[in-house]
Each structure stands twice: as C-alpha cells, then as structure tokens.
Design a protein around this motif. Structure first.
Motif, short mmCIF file in Angstrom:
data_model
loop_
_atom_site.label_atom_id
_atom_site.label_comp_id
_atom_site.label_asym_id
_atom_site.label_seq_id
_atom_site.Cartn_x
_atom_site.Cartn_y
_atom_site.Cartn_z
N ASN A 144 -6.54 1.52 2.47
CA ASN A 144 -5.68 1.31 1.27
C ASN A 144 -5.98 -0.10 0.75
O ASN A 144 -5.71 -0.48 -0.68
CB ASN A 144 -4.29 1.40 1.38
CG ASN A 144 -4.04 3.31 1.78
OD1 ASN A 144 -4.88 3.52 1.07
ND2 ASN A 144 -2.96 3.26 2.34
N THR A 184 0.65 -1.74 -0.15
CA THR A 184 0.31 0.26 0.03
C THR A 184 0.99 1.22 0.34
O THR A 184 0.72 2.40 -0.63
CB THR A 184 -1.01 0.15 1.40
OG1 THR A 184 -0.57 -0.84 2.54
CG2 THR A 184 -1.95 -0.62 1.55
N THR A 224 -2.32 10.70 -3.76
CA THR A 224 -2.44 9.87 -2.31
C THR A 224 -3.31 12.13 -1.39
O THR A 224 -3.96 12.85 -2.22
CB THR A 224 -1.21 10.39 -1.60
OG1 THR A 224 -0.50 11.63 -1.28
CG2 THR A 224 -0.49 8.58 -1.44
N ALA A 255 0.86 4.34 -2.64
CA ALA A 255 0.37 5.78 -2.65
C ALA A 255 2.12 6.70 -3.19
O ALA A 255 0.89 7.51 -3.15
CB ALA A 255 0.61 5.62 -0.80
N ILE A 288 -4.26 6.51 -0.04
CA ILE A 288 -4.40 5.92 -1.87
C ILE A 288 -5.98 6.92 -1.88
O ILE A 288 -7.02 6.58 -1.61
CB ILE A 288 -4.75 4.36 -2.52
CG1 ILE A 288 -3.58 3.75 -1.99
CG2 ILE A 288 -3.97 4.68 -3.71
CD1 ILE A 288 -3.58 2.53 -2.26
#
Lengths: 271, 1182
Positions: free
Chosen positions: B821, A156, A165, A160, A179
């Motif tokens: 995420n 992640t 972001t 990102a 994200i």
C-alpha cells in the motif's frame, strides 16, 4: 505640605479618572501619584513640613530619572522609614479563581500587605514531572519506528477505505485491504524519478559533486597548460568549458553539436 | 578468401537514400532510393527485403518497374493443413526464411528490370531503384509508444523506435537486409516540429517544412554500413551533449534529464578504455545514445547510435542498478566497434563479432570491477553455457552448411534450425553469445592478450582504411569479418596454430564433463589422480589435450600440466613435500603469500591441502571433483582465487559438519574476502544448518554475526540506521536475512526467532540519514519474509480463511500489505518493493496460507504498470496456471501473447511459460487438448510473423508442451494405420508420420499446390514466354518462387539459373503483383488479410486466384497450371517408388538423411499437406 500634596494628588487622580478611561493612562497616573506620595514622605522624613507643588514635581521627575535600583533594598530597610498608608484602591482587578494549583505564597515581610498578591503558583512554580524525558537511544528508535508504522498504517488504511481495494481473502475485505492496482499512463515516470524528498537530497549531493568536479577540472586546466601535446590540450580545453561558471550561458555557442544548432528555415522561404 | 557480394541482384548496392515522413497516427510515408552496380550482364530482376511495407510504386532509372511481393514467412505452413508436428514446422520455417534470405540472394520483393534497361544493364551501368512505400501501424520492426493522455504527441511523450532481433530492418523499409551488404546512406526524416529524429551518421542539418509545423532531419552516413545496422528513434527527446565528449549526444524522454545526466556521466571512461586497448579511435564521427520506453531489448547497438531501455536510467541514490547500467553502456559500445563498424560476412561468422565484442567488454569489466568480479563473471558464464549445453545438447558457434548434404546435421538435437538467426530460439542465441565470448577468451589464453589486441587492431585499421575509400568492388569487404579472415589474422600476428582449439570449440558443439578423484600413495609420495570424462551424454564432447592441475601442498602450490589422452585415466603426480605437519612453518600459496594454517584437520600421512582441476577455466567444462571435506575447507579459507572459493562453498554443502560451519562463518566474517563469496557462504551456511538441525548449537546461523556487523552495540535487537557507503557490507546486509529465512527447525518450520528478527529489521529500518535509497534493501527484506514461509498444515482441505490464518503468517501479511500500500503513495525506484510483494503473495498462496487466486496478479499484469511489476505478476499467473491447471488463465496468457502492446512482455510470457510449463510432453494434463494445439500452432505459424523472436518463443513453447512429433492429444487420423505416436526419444520417425498424415484426408493444403498456384497469378506471364519449371531443383513451395523468377526472367537466360535459390523449400502464400502495366495501383498491392484468406481457400487454386488477379487471362492460368501439375506428377511418381523401398529399409531411422533427399521426400513423407489428396493418399496408406 503633605496635605496639599495629597490634595493635589487627589485632584490629579480625580482629574485623571475624569479625563482618561484608558487603563494605560490610569497606570501612569497612579504611578505618578505614588511617586509624589513617596517624594512627599521622603521630604517629611527629611524634616520639611511643606513644599511647593513645583518643587515636588521637580523632585518627582528627578526620582524618576535617576533611580538606582541596586541601592534600593538597603534603603528600603532603613530604620527610620515611614510607612505610607495605602492609596485608595482604584481599579481592583478581579481575577477569576477558577484555576488554583498549590498554595499561594504569602508576602515576604518587607512587602506591604496591600501590595497585590503573588500570582497563582502555577504561573511561576516548576511543575514536577512524573517521567524522565526520553533520551535513551533504544527508546527513541522504538518510538520513531512505531510512530512511523502507525502513521503508515493509518494512512494506507485511510486510502484503502476511501478508494477501491483488492483483497487476498474472499470472505474478508477489511483485515488486509490492498489499495487497488491502477495503471499509469506513463508508468516509467513514477518508477524512475525519485520522490520529491529524495530529489532534494539528490540536489544536495549533486551540488557537492559539482563543486568537486569543478575543482578537479580547474586542476585539469593547470595541468593542461603545462602539457606540451597540442592534442591533449585541445581535449582538456573542451572538457573545461561546461564547468567554467562564466561560460554556462554561452555554452551552446562553444559546443558545436548538430542537435543544438538552430533549425533552418525552408529554402524557398528565404528567396 | 570468399568475396562477399549480394547475389540478389548480382550486383552491389552502394548508396541508399531513405526518406521517411511521419504521419500523425502510427504511420509513415517513405521513399527509398538504392544505387546498384550490376556485376553481371543479364541482370533482369532484383530482389529486396521488405515486410509490412505497402509498396506503391517502383521505378528503375525513372522507368516504372513491375514487382512481386511474396513473403513465405507470413504463414509457414498452410492453415488447412492438419499437420501438427514441430519437426515439419521447423523444416518449413527454415525453408521459408531461406527463401527470403538476402545472403542467398533472395528477398520478399522481386523487381523486374524494365526491358528498356536491359542494354544499360549489359553495359554494367548503374541502376537507381526508387521505391515509394508506406507503413501503417507496423506490428514489428518499428515500435510506437503512445501514452493515452491529453495533449499533443510531444506532450504525451509519444515516441517511436526501430527494434528487432538480428536483421529486422526490412520491417520498416525495403532494403537488402543483410549484414554483409554495405553501402553509404543519406537519411531524411520529416517529423513534428516538437520531435527529434535520431538516426545513424552525422546530422547535417535540420530544416523546417514550409508550413513550419514539421522539421526535416538530414543525416549522412559516409561509412559503408549494412542496412541491418540502420536504426531510427523519434520522440520529444530531451537532449544532453556529453560534457566530456561533445560529439556524443544523449537523448531521453521528457522529465528524465537529471537521470540521464547521472547515468551517462560515466560513458566517456568506457570510450577511453576501448580506444586505448584497441589503439584505435572510435570509428564514427559521432555517437548517440537514446533511452526509450517499452524497449525490445535492454541494449541495441546500431551504426553510431545505441538504443537503450529507459529503465536503465537511475539517479545517484541507486546502488544496484548502477553497475548493471554501466555494463549495458559498455556492452553497446563494444558492439559499436565489432558488430556495427565491422560487420559479418555471413551468419556463420556471427560468433567472431559476438566473441570479440564480448571479450573486450570482459576486459573492461576486469578493469572497472576488478579481477575478482571478472573471474566470478567468467565462472558464471561458464556454468551457464555448460548447463545449457548439457540440457539441450550443444551450441555450435560456426555451423557449416556445405553442399546441401546434411548427413550430419549439426543441430539434429535441436527443435529448430540453426541455419538462420531468425529460426533460433532466443535462449540459444543468448547462450551462443556467451559461448562466443568464452571461446574468444580461450584463444587469448592460447596466444596472449597482446596478440589478441593486435589482431583486433589489425581488423579495425583495415576496416577504417576501407571505409574511407570510395566504392570499389572488393575494398569494402575489408569491413566484413569472416571466420576464415579472423583465423588467418591470428596466425599472421601470433604465428601460432590455433586450429585444434577452433575445431574443438567452434566447429563442434558440446562441453567437457570431467569427473576427478585421487588417492595419495604414501610409499611413492605420489598423487594418483584419476580423471574420467563423460562424452556420451548429450551436449558433451571428448577432450584431448593439456589440462592444468594445481596442487597445494604443505611446501607450496604446484602447477602440473597433464595430457588428457584417449585411454589414460590415471595420472601420477609426484609430490614435493613429505608429510610433516609437526614442523611449524608458514605455508606458501600460489600468489607467493605465506600463511599460518591450523593443520590439525588434515590427514597426517598426506602433504596435500587441496587440488584444483583446470583452475584457469581454459576448457569449457564442468568438473566434479572429489576431495575430503577438510580439503574443501582449506581451499575455502586459504585459496585466494574467488572461483576456487566458490567451488569449495558449493562442495561444502555436502559436508554438514561443525568444521564446515566454522570455515563458512569465518569466510562470512572476513572483510577482505570478495563480497560475492561471502554472499554465497550465507546460503551455504543456511543449508548446512538445516542439515545439522539436530546438533546445531547456539543461536540460528548468522544471527549473531549479523547483530555484530549491523546492529547497535547497546541494543542488539535494533539495526543501525542505514548507511550504505560501503557497498560490500550493503550487499551482505541485504543477503544475510534472505539466507537466514531459509533456516528450518526440527519441525521444518522457520524458527520463530528468525522471523521475529526479520520483522524487527523491517520495523527498525531507518533510512533518513542515508545517502542512498534503500528500496532494494527493503525489497530483499520482503523476499526474506517470503523465504520464511513453509507449507500450511491443512486439516481436511479446509478452505483458507482469515480465521484459520497462522499467526506468524498474519504478521508477514501485515507487513506485505503495508509495503504494497505504501508503494502506491511513495513508489520505490523501479517498484522493486511491489515486485517483491507480488512474489511473496504468490508464495503464500502456493503454500496454502492464502487462497490461491490469480485476480490480483492479473490486475498488476495489465498494460500501464511498470514493466518489472507486470513481469512479476505474469510470472505468478504462469505459476498459477501450472499449479491449478487453469485453462482459463492459460487462455488469458495466450491472449496476452497475441495482443499486448509491448513486444518484450509478449516475449517474456512465452519464455516464462516455457520455463514453467503448465504441462510437458510426457505428462498427461487436462489442459492438453486439440484446441490448444491449434491455437499454438496458429500462433507460431502465422500469428507471430512480425517478430522473429516471438515466433521462435512460440516454437520453444510448442516443443516444451508437445515435443517434436505430433501432439499426443490429437485424435488419430481417421483412415490411418494404428500408429505409435508416443515416441520414446521425441525424435520423429519419418516413416510413421507420413502415413499418419497421408491417411488424414483432411490435410488438403500443401506447399506444392501453392507452387502450382503461384503460376496462375503472375500477370507477367502474359508478356513473357513461359518456361516450364525445372522440377529437379524446385520443391514444394519453393517452386513458387522459382516459378516467379521464371516468369520474370527474360527468355532463357542460362546464366541466371545459379541465382535461383536451390536450397530453399517453403510454403508460400498466394500473392499477386501490380504495376506491370507501368501505372501505380490505386489500391495497395497486397494485404496480409487477403493473403491469408487466399490461403484458407486454397483447396481450389483456380477459384482463388481468379478474384485475386481478375485482369489476368484465364487461359494462361490454365496452361501454367497444367504445366506445373504435370511436373509435380512426374516427380511424385518417381518418388513413390523410391519411397516404398526406403520405408521398408529404414523404418526406424533416417532422421539424418541428406537434406536434399529429405526435401525431395518431404511432400510425401512428411505430409499429406504436401500431397494433393487424390493422387497420393492411396499409395501411402498401404
């Protein structure tokens, strides 16, 4: 006799070295020569003084073909054995000594010293371990959990870093990078469809369920034949159709559903 | 018995043909043919419902017919009006809806029967009305979903479906949009060859068009069906024939077929169940389910088809959605029988249909999910309706609007009219359905289920006999249910008189509020029970009648039926057992079971274990009962009824003792206990633990329990790998951490131990070997994290930065970030995890750990995210708006309400703003200003005319923000008197408001001036003899309609006056008609824009109307205007006199005046808008 044999072998070697440069051939020749020496020495042991080349060849062949390994050690340790002088070394392999681990083992007494040395110990010696292999449940779980967490975090974070972001703190965009939310063109597809992994699992369970269904419906078939009520029979016959494997292709012709019927051509066209 | 027939044309509409051609871009071409049998001679105008449609041409029996289009609901009050009080609006809105109500013979479209056909009509011969129309980018009624991707419409998954709240069919084709007007249907839809058109009835054939690029779907619906039950869905659907029932077909959007297969695999069982209990076959020859995106409601039932939200689809791995989806399927199927096949006679009979369908759905629930789930559900519904009625003042199932006199207006406590479904608040309607079902259950209690089912069967078989008949004037009305007919059926079948019950719960609103307490008289061995009632608070009513009380004694459980009477509060109940707790004996329970109990806790002198009031929930009530804590504990442990267990859990919150703790813990651990009770016990235990925080011993509540149940034996800090095969323990496993996170230590912080525990649960969560998805479980773990958050300790308002972030919060944030995420890479089902993350982030913001900022939520609220995510994000923005009093965000939300493509989202925003308002009428707020008032007023007045539900939502919000009267933030009118507008009761004082308004010189627009206006524009007047408007029956804008009627009428047809809507009052927009000369207009006859523009300019009616209808001779206008003005003046004059008296006498009351009079008064009383400026203001500002 031994001389001829030796000379013969010598010439063989020479011719061999002349004709073949191939290491495999080299090996065969060397082996054969050694065998001839062995046969000759055996003959010497047995009291012969000389032998014809052809008979030595034959004996060598025999030795090659019927060789009893089991009896070999006992035979090798017989009292009146003859020690053969080392054959002339031909292609001495040069081994790089870069890696050494532990002490090279000396030859046991029954192995002549001219025989090649044992390979470096690391190639055959058990390496002592410093940790027990993980078998504890708790540790395994711990490991799986932290591994997964690390992978997820790294992944992640990577995503990102490479994309847009959003951040919860204005002063800091890197500690908790989110994200960026990106709208989908068809949002319900990602929301409803299981991921590929899940899909696989589902197919497995589905096929299981289908099997079960088929079983129960085949049962229903038997039950329905006993049933005297005509109406019920019809209903159950209808029910079985989709489950019968043979009818799967012809299903559409069996089920009369208006949505499955072919689309008609416009009337005027037909005229 | 009433015989229902459509009065709009004084005839029956018996057969309709609808042909729709779908264009390429959000537009339709349509043709509709109505077959009408006149029932009276002199029928010279026919009224139909139509909205949004652009009507090109109307022909009757091949003769061109003139028509007028007028929709007063487009703009309820006129834009120039400065009147801003909701009371005024609600009345005007109700009147506008009445003015087009098909049940009252009205409609937006008025068609004149050509004079050539008058003779034909007089012979009562059949009329065929042909209407050509088109529909271009409709804003309501039909919803288009067109994803913006590459490819053809079919490849993009574009689809369209009909939707709406109650009868909304008029939005997409002209019809008699009433549930009581039945006719047979032939439906044809020509669509792109890659699309499927799903509609009502049997698909007869599908034929290609000549160019082979399109297909025409021909449907036949031979069962008489109301236009309101007609629906349509077109899309590139995947088709699934139900493997169990081949006449049932399911449709879903591309790629979802595997989900559809799984989701619908259960449906046949529901069919079987209903057919069995009703002993009646499913009435239609086929059934279709269509799953579509951007649904208006989750479930919508129409004749022989139901439209569902695509988000109900799920795979076999999803646990939580499965029962919810099945419930939706079952609900829609119940409505197929009662609601679609059997329709209602009138709006006031709606409760019967909702009640029956809700009741049989309840029976299905009982059978499918068990008695515990059923009783739990009933209790939940009961609590909901009780809470709502106490909050708002009552839900009336069967409103009667007799005689126009509404001295006792049944809904005076509400800020909307309940006369029409379209004026109802959505929440009210939801509660209405809930109450209808509960009342049906009360009827069952009274007459037994067997009789109940017999009644349903009778209704169904009568209807199905009627449905197979060819049209006969009275036969088809058997397919309509009325309150009267239903009650008659009940008394015929059961022989019982349920009139008192009906009177109590159906004809009257309100619930009962009991307060109970008791004392045990040892000498007499008698239980002295005192039951008080509160029947003075809003939403309550007095209960008189039997009341069941169950007393659990040492010797067993005993039922007593008390008679609740006027003045008796005390009831003596003799006890059966002497107190003798030394005797060791098992105690018999109500269900015959005998159990050992530890009786050491109970009162030595009393044999009473626990007492329950109305255990069967046979009264719609709230009971507050006082009994000792140990009695509640016994009740929790030993009473077998889940409702009793839940009640005791609720009561135990007030007794934070070790004994309560033990009782709750035991319940929680008890595997045979109903899982919902165990879940409730979790939360109660958390509350008790917090109350007992100083004396609590041992680990945090539930921790060791959870460890024992769900963690590994060898390493108690690690949770077992997930296995959700047992749903009960799955739900418990999900819930316990959420409840635990609510624990607080002495510093009012979540104990560190608990937080670590939850973090570990997340860390060690392992779903690899699970058959089911863990998305809901993980989402709840995030909810648990959010629950653990406590307000940040703030030092001198420092700015929230990373550096001063609490370390615990840092850990929480770490998890949330990772989860959120990961969702981008591996999305969970319905994005449950994203939803929970967004909620948690808002909690962190609110508690001051993270800077409060709506930007993140706004990005998630955008169109294109999954609807659940959007709603969660919007909820956060709504909350932010309230907490930070942000005008900017409020504007952003209001903008979204007007522009968002998804009707459901728009509705939800209004709903959330109403539930969590940025300010309320009693609070001062910087947000409350004139611009906002105008904006909201505009929204409900004209901005939401395409969606009934949205408009009612806007009304709800307006009410919450400003109350019923003129918003206090508005400046006082310039010339007005000094008035007290801050009303104590939020009830409009009509003697004050009119003065306010009258003084307002700006208020120029008014419905009655429109009435004048109406006359000018009617081109028919040129060919007709003019008739003066009868001012005694015509008021306000209603004059407009009547006026038109007069214009349309043949010279003095006395028989017709009764068809003139006498009960309507509304403001209207100016409009004009075309086609009077018999040729189709080249331009569309009207547009909304034009209408609005016209309204805006309306101060000078003459000016306005001239450009609108340039062809009409001016002299006629003038004459007409004079005539109507004259009438107005006359009336005004009379009223001025009346009015003065009135005001002196009843200065402070007369809300409940007869509606007729109120209406009369209205133009003056309620506003200047109603009064022209010159004539009236002086007299009113005296």
């Amino acid at each position: 006799m031994a001389d001829t044999a030796a000379s013969a072998s010598g010439s063989g070697t020479r011719s061999g070295s002349k004709h073949s440069t191939n290491p495999a051939d080299n090996y065969h020749l060397a082996r054969r020569r050694t065998l001839q020496v062995v046969v000759s020495s055996l003959l010497t042991e047995a009291g012969f003084e000389s032998a014809e080349k052809a008979s030595v060849e034959t004996l060598t062949e025999m030795l090659q073909s019927c060789f009893n390994v089991d009896t070999l050690p006992a035979y090798a340790k017989r009292s009146q054995r003859m020690v053969i002088t080392a054959p002339p070394v031909t292609n001495q392999p040069v081994t790089p000594k870069a890696l050494t681990a532990g002490q090279n083992r000396p030859h046991p007494p029954h192995i002549p010293s001219h025989f090649p040395e044992f390979p470096d110990p690391h190639t055959y010696i058990k390496t002592p371990t410093y940790r027990e292999p993980v078998s504890d449940y708790q540790v395994l779980r711990e490991k799986a959990a932290s591994q997964r967490r690390d992978v997820e975090r790294a992944l992640t974070r990577f995503m990102a870093k490479t994309g847009e972001t959003q951040s919860l703190f204005k002063d800091d965009v890197s500690t908790f990078p989110l994200i960026a939310a990106r709208p989908f063109t068809i949002p319900y597809l990602t929301a409803l469809l299981p991921s590929e992994l899940e899909m696989q699992q589902m197919e497995e369970t589905d096929s299981l369920e289908q099997d079960e269904q088929m079983d129960t419906e085949n049962l229903a078939l038997h039950v329905s034949t006993d049933d005297s009520g005509a109406e019920k029979e019809n209903a159950s016959v209808l029910q079985q159709n989709p489950a019968l494997p043979g009818s799967r292709n012809g299903e559409e012709s069996v089920i009369d559903n208006p949505y499955l019927r072919p689309v008609k051509k416009p009337k005027i066209r037909r005229k | 018995e009433r015989v229902k027939h459509w009065q709009g044309g004084a005839g029956y509409n018996t057969h309709n043909i609808l042909i729709l051609l779908c264009g390429s871009s959000l537009s339709l071409q349509g043709f509709v043919e109505l077959t009408i049998f006149p029932t009276v001679a002199n029928l010279n105008r026919i009224k139909l419902n139509s909205k949004q449609c652009r009507i090109y041409r109307v022909r009757i029996n091949d003769l061109e017919a003139a028509f007028i289009y007028n929709d007063p609901t487009l703009e309820v009050c006129h834009s120039e009006s400065k009147q801003r009080n909701l009371n005024y609006f609600s009345n005007a809105y109700a009147a506008a809806v009445s003015a087009v109500d098909p049940d009252a013979g009205n409609g937006e479209l008025c068609i004149k029967v050509p004079s050539e056909l008058w003779r034909h009509v007089d012979e009562l011969k059949v009329l065929k009305i042909h209407i050509n129309f088109s529909l271009d980018q409709p804003k309501g009624g039909l919803h288009f979903v067109v994803p913006s991707v590459e490819g053809s419409m079919a490849e993009r998954g574009a689809h369209v479906f009909s939707c709406g709240y109650q009868n909304s069919t008029r939005f997409w084709f002209p019809c008699v949009d009433s549930y009581s007007e039945l006719c047979t249907w032939k439906l044809e839809f020509t669509v792109d060859a890659a699309m499927v058109a799903v509609s009502n009835g049997d698909l007869v054939e599908t034929v290609y068009t000549h160019d082979m690029r399109k297909k025409t779907f021909h449907y036949m619906l031979t069962i008489p069906t109301a236009a309101s039950n007609i629906s349509l869905a077109i899309g590139p659907f995947e088709i699934l024939v139900d493997p169990y029932m081949h006449e049932v077909t399911h449709f879903c959007l591309p790629q979802l077929l595997p989900l559809l297969k799984h989701t619908t695999s259960y449906l046949h069982e529901v069919f079987e169940f209903y057919e069995e209990i009703l002993t009646c076959r499913y009435p239609y020859s086929c059934f279709k389910t269509v799953f579509i995106d951007e649904a208006y409601v989750e479930v919508a039932a129409y004749a022989s088809m139901s439209i569902f939200s695509t988000n109900l689809l799920h795979s076999a791995m999803i646990i939580d959605e499965t029962p919810l989806t099945r419930r939706c399927l079952a609900q829609s199927l119940a409505q197929q029988f009662f609601g679609c096949f059997i329709s209602r006679m009138s709006w006031s009979d709606e409760w019967v249909l909702k009640g029956i369908s809700g009741y049989i759905y309840g029976l299905w629930m009982k059978k499918t999910f068990g008695v515990n789930e059923y009783r739990h559900w009933i209790k939940e519904e009961l609590d909901k309706i009780v809470a709502y009625e106490l909050k708002t003042g009552g839900v009336l199932l069967h409103p009667i609007f007799g005689g126009g006199k509404e001295k006792d207006n049944p809904a005076s406590h509400l800020h909307f009219s309940i006369k029409h479904p379209h004026t109802l608040s959505w929440e009210y309607y939801t509660m209405f359905q809930c109450k209808a079902h509960l009342v049906m259950r009360l009827i069952e209690n009274r007459i037994s289920m067997e009789f109940m089912l017999q009644v349903f069967n009778k209704l169904l078989s009568l209807a199905s006999t009627a449905s197979s008949q060819k049209f006969q004037s009275h036969m088809w009305s058997q397919m309509l249910v009325s309150t009267y007919g239903f009650l008659k059926s009940i008394s015929n079948v059961s022989g019982k008189d349920i009139q008192p019950l009906i009177k109590q719960w159906v004809d009257q609103s309100g619930v009962v509020k009991f307060y109970g307490s008791f004392a045990f008289n040892r000498k007499r061995n008698v239980l002295e029970l005192e039951i008080k009632q509160d029947y003075t608070s809003p939403g309550t009513q007095k209960y008189v009648g039997p009341l069941k009380v169950t007393v659990q004694e040492l010797d067993g459980s005993f039922n007593h039926t008390l008679q609740i009477e006027e003045n008796s509060l005390k009831h003596d109940i003799p006890c059966h057992s002497k107190s003798r707790r030394n005797k060791k004996k098992k105690i018999p329970l109500m269900n015959g079971e005998e159990v050992d109990m530890d009786l050491s806790a109970m009162d030595a002198d009393s044999p009473l274990l626990w007492i329950r009031i109305d255990p069967d929930m046979s009264v719609l009530r709230k009971v507050e009962f006082e009994q000792a804590d140990f009695m509640w504990q016994y009740q929790l442990r030993y009473e077998r009824d889940v409702v009793a267990q839940q009640e005791s859990i609720l009561a135990l919150e007030k007794f934070p003792t070790p004994a309560s703790r033990l009782a709750l813990t035991d319940t929680l651990e008890h595997e045979h206990c109903f899982y919902r009770v165990r879940m409730a016990a979790c939360f109660c235990l958390a509350k008790i633990a917090n109350s007992m925080v100083s004396t609590w011993t041992g680990p945090p509540a539930m921790k060791s329990l959870f460890t024992r149940m769900f963690c590994c034996k060898t390493c108690p800090n690690i949770v077992k790998t997930n296995n959700f095969m047992s749903f009960q323990s799955y739900f418990l496993q999900k819930t316990m951490p959420v409840a635990m996170a609510l624990l607080r230590d002495v510093h009012n912080l979540c104990p560190k131990e608990v937080l670590t525990f939850i973090l570990d649960l997340i860390k060690y969560n392992d779903n690899r070997k699970n058959k089911f998805s863990d998305n809901y479980y993980r989402a709840e773990m995030i909810d648990a994290l959010a629950n653990s958050v406590t307000p940040a300790v703030s030092v001198n308002n420092e700015v929230r930065t990373l550096d001063n972030l609490n370390p615990d919060v840092r850990l929480i944030l770490e998890e949330i970030t990772r989860f959120l995420n990961m969702e981008k890479l591996l999305p969970s089902y319905r994005h449950t995890i994203t939803v929970s993350c967004l909620k948690a982030i808002r909690v962190l913001q609110k508690n001051g750990h993270v800077p409060s900022d709506p930007a993140l939520f706004k990005s998630y609220a955008e169109y294109g995210h999954f609807v659940d995510i959007r709603i969660a994000a919007l909820e956060a923005v709504v909350d932010y708006t309230k907490v930070d009093r942000s005008y900017e965000e409020l504007q952003w939300l209001l903008n979204m309400i007007q522009t968002d493509p998804v009707p459901y989202v728009r509705h939800k925003i209004l709903n959330m703003l109403t539930k969590n308002p940025p300010f309320t009428k009693n609070l001062e707020s910087p947000l409350c200003n004139e611009a906002l008032v105008d904006q909201l007023w505009k929204l409900m007045n004209s901005g939401t005319s395409h969606d009934w539900r949205l408009r009612c939502g806007a009304v709800d919000l307006y009410f919450t923000l400003f109350g019923l009267s003129r918003p206090s933030c508005l400046p006082l009118p310039e010339l007005g008197l000094v008035l007290n507008l801050k009303e104590k009761k939020a009830v409009l004082n009509p003697t004050i408001i009119p003065e306010t308004a009258a003084g307002n010189q700006e208020a120029a627009s008014n419905p009655s001036s429109h009435a004048q206006l109406g006359g000018f524009q009617n081109p028919f007047s040129s060919s007709q003899e003019e008739e003066e408007i009868d001012m005694d029956t015509v008021h306000d804008s209603q004059a407009f309609i009547s006026h038109h009627l007069n214009m349309l009428e043949r010279p003095s047809t006395p028989g017709l006056s009764k068809y003139r809507p006498a009960s309507s009052r509304s403001s209207l927009i100016p409009q004009h008609s075309s086609g009077s000369d018999g040729t189709p207009p080249t331009k569309p006859p009207w547009t909304v824009e034009l209408a609005r523009k016209g309204a805006g300019k309306e101060q000078s009616p003459l000016e306005m109307s001239v450009p609108a209808v340039p062809a009409a001779p001016l002299s006629l206008f003038a004459k007409e205007a004079a005539a109507s003005k004259h009438g107005e003046h006359r009336r005004r004059h009379e009223h001025k006199k009346k009015k003065k008296k009135h005001r002196h006498k009843h200065r402070h009351r007369h809300r409940h005046d007869a509606r007729e009079r109120e209406r009369d008064r209205e133009p003056f009383a309620f506003s200047s808008p109603a009064s022209g400026r010159s004539a009236r203001s002086p007299s009113l500002s005296d």
